[in-house]
Write an enzyme that holds these catalytic residues in place. Structure first.
Site, short mmCIF file in Angstrom:
data_model
loop_
_atom_site.label_atom_id
_atom_site.label_comp_id
_atom_site.label_asym_id
_atom_site.label_seq_id
_atom_site.Cartn_x
_atom_site.Cartn_y
_atom_site.Cartn_z
N ASP A 1 0.81 -1.23 0.00
CA ASP A 1 0.00 0.00 0.00
C ASP A 1 0.84 1.27 0.00
OD1 ASP A 1 -2.55 -0.91 -0.12
OD2 ASP A 1 -2.96 -0.80 2.02
N TRP B 1 -10.15 6.07 1.67
CA TRP B 1 -10.05 5.64 3.07
C TRP B 1 -9.39 4.26 3.22
CZ3 TRP B 1 -14.37 7.83 0.78
CH2 TRP B 1 -14.73 9.11 1.24
N ASP B 2 -8.90 3.69 2.13
CA ASP B 2 -8.32 2.35 2.19
C ASP B 2 -9.33 1.33 2.70
OD1 ASP B 2 -6.50 0.34 1.88
OD2 ASP B 2 -5.22 0.90 3.55
N TYR B 3 -10.57 1.46 2.28
CA TYR B 3 -11.60 0.50 2.67
C TYR B 3 -11.60 -0.70 1.70
CZ TYR B 3 -13.83 3.49 6.23
OH TYR B 3 -14.13 4.23 7.35
N ASP B 4 -10.42 -1.28 1.45
CA ASP B 4 -10.35 -2.51 0.64
C ASP B 4 -11.40 -3.52 1.09
OD1 ASP B 4 -8.03 -1.39 -0.29
OD2 ASP B 4 -6.68 -2.88 0.56
#
Lengths: 122, 701
Positions: free
Chosen positions: B256, B368-371
């Site tokens: 990331d 928001w990096d809501y993978d």
């Protein structure tokens, strides 16, 4: 020969006087930190509690340094106020009460232990 | 009293300076079909000669193959092919579970050395087939162990170097494939396949551990092919491939936050027998790159990746891939249209062609990096073939497996704040599940916590100083912003278990915010943040000092779990994680409780020894059995426990030597039921290091 009956209570009184001084300065220090941070928090539209409690704690410390019994009454007011505020904020959530009640109650116990070394007059 | 909340090591304090990398052109247009697609066209024209010829193998559409049945086994990562994590075994019951005793402990021997110290997060879940347990270790050593005794049958070490470790040394599991055309005694008739940290598919014989020579080159397929420059640690497989119709489908973790010009998030399908590329799905150039990019080009770089476990519908021939976000997580204005279309979506791909069938997006323009981290589960829901999808935001969706249409209500949040950084990019509306969410109410100042009024006050000041407008507060640079829930969930890779007989979803979840701030490029350069391909020496596990996000105008600094910088305690009140049971018909909560005791956590990292359920962060899922038991470790208290599915009450627990951040399994050998979890710790969860694979069973009467 020393008086065997009075020796322990003399030591007791001396250590209590020491406790009063140490506790007094601890209260002054923590009270100052809380009051300063509390004023900062108020300027950010946050809770009024910390500034008020900090001022109360600071004053308690000053009174302790003067061996005034009024320190106990003042701190009781701070502690009861803390209790009411904490209940109003988070009620029966025990984990949430940890930062609100544990340390103030510990200080209350120490202040109560100091009572024999404090006087009613200045 | 509080727990050391996992702090993501977003990047290394030692990462140094980079100039902005030029924005990379995305390949969204579609050039003429490449050579490899031509045989199919020939077939359509009915060229019989071609059909019988050398390209017949390429043209044969993969047909449904028999699924492995669960019964006494655990043949798939999620238990059965549907990934329900529901076992029909019922020897261990709520009445006798307290009598469980250790059956055996197996040590993989894979412990960190050198630069791998502090980077281990194995997350391993063994499979059980017949008499054997089949697993990988943190560094991808393939191992077979006797499922009744814990004795090692064989091991195969592919020799993954420490430098290949991306964020952490993780191998969640392996995939078993039985070739329907092979004779049972043939070498590799049943094979074990894994994806490795150094980006290989490795296949070995399930009986002997010998490499399957006909698979790729001597049992290995190189996944770096067509990705561009090899930078160890930037592209790593941590999840078992998803198997459908004899095709192994894999994505990879792309480390990331490094740079926009990062390895592609391409999803590829490989023939499980030969290791040949069957197809590639490059979301930004699906037609052009279906059979690999043109000579001299790479798959589209920087695209959203798929690092977690997918699931497959063998009958439909679809694989369901939960996608993450683009390589630069917290800034999006220069992402391509294709990235915006597919990021943080569940994508159904036809495994016979490599074409997308449908996709369902859970966040619009995700910054928001809501993978999507949770493995989806296949179900029949009210007579419809459904797929259940949990998200990091805590939303649980039920979709039609064939069309992607929501079967349960999806609502729109509108009028969301758009911030100052990129207001044109931030979406003012987002979908949420109105059927069920694990998400809690937004934070208030009262939710700030600590051990004393002083550290609580400090957190309250930070709360008031930050920008926080509730769920989906957009990123900011001039002041920190609060992201709640944080990127650890909600539901993460442990996903949920579904008791299909009782109709109950068991979901464990995190309940922690992150405290984030964008760092303008000039400041990031000054402190020396630079991406992995420009760093000479990667430090071990550093404090979260920031990810460079090269190519975007901002680096990012994340305080994961929002911990007090002085005491290390969380700034918000407990619980930090919980587990709940949800009625599968109605979506209503049946019970909900904190998960994890305070025993290992306390201020300044001192264990409090308190046995109370405080609710710790947790990673790893659960198993549900027909007898009504939920087995789960996951929490940072390093306990493995059995919970009554009817009441939520803990009926049994055992101390683990290191964190059980892994999905447990249950299986049967010779009439004896076992429960098993790996206790190997987790660097991010700060739960120690171990190499134990541990089994429990009832004592022989």
């Amino acid at each position: 020969m020393t008086n065997r009956d009075t020796l322990p209570s003399n030591l007791d009184a001396r250590s209590r006087n020491g406790l009063v001084l140490v506790l007094g300065w601890v209260c002054i220090l923590l009270g100052a930190v809380l009051a300063a941070g509390g004023v900062w928090l108020i300027t950010l539209d946050g809770s009024l509690y910390y500034a008020l409690a900090g001022a109360g704690l600071f004053a308690t410390g000053v009174l302790l340094n003067h061996h005034r019994l009024a320190a106990v009454w003042l701190y009781l007011v701070v502690w009861v106020g803390t209790l009411g505020w904490a209940w109003w904020e988070v009620g029966a959530d025990l984990w949430a009460q940890v930062p609100r009640l544990v340390a103030p109650t510990l200080i209350l116990v120490l202040v109560l232990i100091c009572i024999p070394a404090l006087s009613r007059r200045r | 009293m509080c727990h050391p909340l996992p702090r993501i090591v977003l990047s290394l304090a030692a990462l140094l300076i980079t100039a902005a990398v030029p924005l990379q052109a995305q390949q969204a247009d579609t050039p003429p079909p490449s050579q490899e697609t031509l045989p199919t066209a020939d077939l359509l024209e009915g060229d019989a000669a071609e059909e019988e010829g050398g390209s017949a193998e390429q043209m044969a559409a993969p047909a449904p193959e028999p699924l492995m049945q669960m019964g006494s086994d655990w043949p798939y990562y999620g238990g059965d092919a549907q990934a329900t994590r529901f076992s029909t075994l019922d020897q261990i019951t709520p009445e006798n579970v307290a009598r469980l005793e250790p059956a055996f402990t197996y040590h993989t021997g894979d412990l960190p050395t050198g630069e791998a110290e502090g980077m281990y997060s194995p997350e391993v879940t063994p499979l059980k087939l017949g008499d054997d347990l089949l697993m990988c270790s943190a560094m991808n050593i393939l191992i077979s162990v006797d499922a009744a005794t814990g004795e090692e049958n064989w091991r195969f070490n592919p020799g993954v170097p420490n430098e290949a470790i991306p964020y952490g040394a993780t191998c969640r599991g392996v995939t078993i494939y039985t070739d329907p055309e092979a004779a049972p005694d043939d070498l590799c008739a049943t094979r074990v396949v894994q994806g490795t940290l150094d980006a290989k598919l490795v296949a070995v014989d399930a009986q002997t551990g010998a490499p399957c020579e006909a698979f790729g080159e001597n049992g290995t397929v190189d996944l770096w092919q067509d990705l561009g420059e090899r930078v160890p640690g930037w592209y790593a497989v941590t999840a078992p491939p998803t198997l459908a119709r004899g095709i192994l489908v894999t994505g990879a973790q792309v480390l990331d936050g490094q740079a926009e010009d990062a390895p592609s998030g391409v999803i590829r399908g490989y023939d499980a027998v030969t290791g040949e590329l069957a197809w590639a799905w490059d979301l930004a150039a699906p037609e052009q790159n279906r059979h690999g990019p043109p000579e001299g080009e790479t798959y589209t770089r920087g695209t959203p990746n798929m690092w977690t476990m997918g699931v497959a519908d063998e009958e439909l021939g679809y694989v369901y891939m939960p996608l993450g976000n683009s390589a630069v997580d917290y800034y999006g204005s220069n992402r391509s249209e294709a990235e915006n279309e597919y990021a943080t979506s569940l994508v159904a791909i036809d495994v016979t062609t490599g074409e997308e069938v449908w996709h369902f997006q859970t966040v619009r323009n995700d910054v928001w990096d809501y993978d999507l981290g949770s493995q989806p589960t296949l179900l029949d829901w009210q007579g419809r073939p459904a797929i259940l999808l949990p998200s990091k935001q805590g939303d649980i969706y039920l979709l039609d497996r064939e069309t992607g249409e929501p079967l349960t209500p999806v609502e729109e949040l509108t009028g969301l704040p758009q911030g100052k950084i990129e207001p044109d990019y931030i979406s003012d509306s987002q979908p949420v599940s109105a059927w069920h969410t694990l998400r809690k109410a937004p934070l208030t100042e009262k939710d700030m916590w600590g051990f004393t009024p002083i550290d609580q006050l400090w957190c309250r000041i930070q709360f008031r100083r930050a920008i926080y407008e509730g769920f989906y507060t957009p990123p900011s640079a001039e002041r920190p912003w609060i992201q709640y829930p944080g990127y650890n969930g909600g539901s993460d890779w442990g996903s949920v278990a579904v008791d299909v007989e009782r109709g109950v979803i068991v979901a464990n979840y995190n309940d922690v915010p992150n405290y984030n701030q964008l760092i303008p490029r000039a400041d990031a350069d000054e402190v020396g943040l630079k991406p992995i391909d420009q760093v000479e020496q990667r430090a071990g596990a550093p404090e979260g000092a920031g990810d460079p996000q090269s190519g975007s105008p901002y680096a990012i600094n994340v305080n994961a779990g929002w911990r007090n910088d002085v005491t290390g305690m969380p700034c918000t009140r407990p619980p930090y994680g919980g587990i709940r049971a949800i009625d599968l018909e109605t979506g209503e909560t049946l019970w909900d409780r904190p998960l994890g005791t305070a025993r290992r956590n306390g201020p300044f990292g001192i264990p409090s020894m308190l046995p109370f359920d405080i609710g710790t962060p947790n990673n790893g899922g659960s198993v549900v059995t027909a007898s009504g038991l939920v087995f789960i470790a996951a929490a940072t208290d390093n306990l493995f426990r059995a919970i009554d599915i009817e009441t939520g009450e803990t009926l049994w627990s055992a101390e683990l030597p290191a964190g059980g951040q892994a999905n447990p399994i249950t299986y049967e050998v010779d009439g004896q039921q076992y429960v098993m979890v790996t206790a190997m710790g987790h660097h991010f969860m700060e739960s120690g290091v171990g190499d134990e694979v541990m089994a429990w069973a009832l004592p022989a009467d």
